[in-house]
Design an enzyme around this catalytic site. Structure first.
Site, PDB file in Angstrom:
ATOM      1  N   ASP A   1      22.710  74.037  29.730  1.00 56.37           N
ATOM      2  CA  ASP A   1      22.782  72.473  29.750  1.00 56.37           C
ATOM      3  C   ASP A   1      23.927  71.943  30.884  1.00 56.37           C
ATOM      4  O   ASP A   1      24.197  70.949  31.389  1.00 56.37           O
ATOM      5  CB  ASP A   1      22.926  71.773  28.559  1.00 56.37           C
ATOM      6  CG  ASP A   1      21.589  71.184  28.308  1.00 56.37           C
ATOM      7  OD1 ASP A   1      20.852  70.733  29.068  1.00 56.37           O
ATOM      8  OD2 ASP A   1      21.587  70.893  26.815  1.00 56.37           O
TER       9      ASP A   1
ATOM     10  N   GLN B   1      19.965  70.233  21.379  1.00 54.02           N
ATOM     11  CA  GLN B   1      19.444  68.928  21.746  1.00 54.02           C
ATOM     12  C   GLN B   1      20.379  67.774  21.131  1.00 54.02           C
ATOM     13  O   GLN B   1      20.451  67.878  19.935  1.00 54.02           O
ATOM     14  CB  GLN B   1      17.952  68.815  21.179  1.00 54.02           C
ATOM     15  CG  GLN B   1      17.248  67.448  21.685  1.00 54.02           C
ATOM     16  CD  GLN B   1      17.067  67.383  23.103  1.00 54.02           C
ATOM     17  OE1 GLN B   1      16.715  68.376  23.806  1.00 54.02           O
ATOM     18  NE2 GLN B   1      17.321  66.058  23.528  1.00 54.02           N
TER      19      GLN B   1
ATOM     20  N   LYS C   1       9.952  71.350  27.081  1.00 57.60           N
ATOM     21  CA  LYS C   1      10.659  72.392  27.524  1.00 57.60           C
ATOM     22  C   LYS C   1      10.133  73.741  27.079  1.00 57.60           C
ATOM     23  O   LYS C   1      10.080  74.743  28.086  1.00 57.60           O
ATOM     24  CB  LYS C   1      12.422  72.471  26.709  1.00 57.60           C
ATOM     25  CG  LYS C   1      13.054  71.166  27.293  1.00 57.60           C
ATOM     26  CD  LYS C   1      14.431  71.165  26.801  1.00 57.60           C
ATOM     27  CE  LYS C   1      15.167  70.034  27.361  1.00 57.60           C
ATOM     28  NZ  LYS C   1      16.597  69.632  26.463  1.00 57.60           N
TER      29      LYS C   1
END
Length: 295
Positions: free
Chosen positions: A119, A96, A52
């Site tokens: 997200d 994460q 990312k």
């Protein structure tokens, strides 16, 4: 049979975003800034977060990696989240998953500012998505919708069977495929581990989206001719004959199913690359929303 090439499509999207970042820069604007929070040193998570950060650099975003120790307390992590929420320099960030066992994931996700939740996991964004309002769509479902749109896959009036009801893929896909517009307007059946006679559903499906995590579960005799297959599964399977010692398999028996399919995503190189591209697209959207708010 046409391959839904996620790798190529993701590159196209990144190039489009990079061009937009150049225009923002040329106009003296602030470039999008994405942060990734990682707790501990889970190998798969580190790899994913690393890619990312690399993608951010590739398209001209600012990026920050917030690496925290495995034994961080929940309070300290919540304090860090508060800091990120209040950081005006930051447009969006992700935490994460999975988090260590002693931390309540739900509590952490709820603490994220919905306007920075690129997200798309916060209930505010999930609810807005379900109500067909502007929101951050979770990156994997967003990527699937983008693939269907760019390859002009017909979804209106089609029967879509979703396998798996996770909050990250299955549930949002069932909502997105049934909403008004293109892609969408589909009649959706959401199946899961308790579904009886799954093959009865898949045999009648025009579109199958599978996010089960069971390698090569969907066989050729479980689908009809002309089916569209979206394979979200990604499992490492030990393979001594491979130099890495493993191969990556999807939920779909590619050899058997691709003979019948009209469109199919490969694994790897299908849905996976799209996920990161759409996370970047959400971050660009967050930047635009913040800049509109500040005007």
């Amino acid at each position: 049979m046409q391959l839904l090439d996620g790798k190529k499509t993701a590159e196209d999207i990144k190039n489009e975003i990079a061009a937009e970042v150049q225009s923002i820069k040329a106009a003296g604007g602030k470039v999008p800034h994405l942060a990734a929070v990682i707790v501990g040193s889970n190998g798969a998570s580190l790899t994913y977060v690393g890619s990312k950060v690399k993608s951010c650099q590739q398209i001209g975003f600012d990026s920050t990696l917030v690496a925290l120790p495995e034994d961080i307390t929940e309070e300290a992590l919540l304090a860090k989240i508060k800091e990120l929420n209040e950081d005006d320099n930051l447009d969006g960030y992700i935490v994460q998953l999975p988090l260590p066992k002693h931390i309540d994931e739900q509590k952490i996700l709820l603490a994220i500012d919905p306007d920075k939740d690129v997200d798309g996991f916060h209930p505010t964004n999930f609810g807005r998505m379900a109500l067909e309002m502007e929101s951050f769509i979770p990156a994997t479902p967003f990527g699937i919708m983008e693939l269907l749109e760019r390859y002009k896959v017909e979804t209106a009036g089609k029967h879509t069977v979703v396998i798996g009801r996770s909050h990250i893929v299955g549930r949002p896909m069932s909502i997105l495929m049934s909403r008004k517009g293109n892609p969408g307007d589909s009649t959706v059946t959401l199946t899961h581990s308790r579904t009886k006679n799954l093959a009865e559903f898949t045999k009648n499906a025009d579109i199958i989206i599978t996010a089960l995590g069971v390698p090569e579960f969907l066989k050729g005799d479980m689908v009809k001719d002309g089916v569209v297959i979206i394979d979200v599964g990604i499992t490492r399977v030990d393979d001594a004959s491979n130099a890495k010692g493993y191969v990556i398999k999807g939920d779909v028996d590619f050899d058997g199913v691709s003979k019948k399919a009209s469109f199919i995503t490969p694994v790897p190189g299908g849905v996976g690359p799209m996920t990161i591209a759409m996370l970047l697209k959400n971050t660009l959207l967050a930047r635009k929303m913040r800049s509109a708010k500040n005007k």
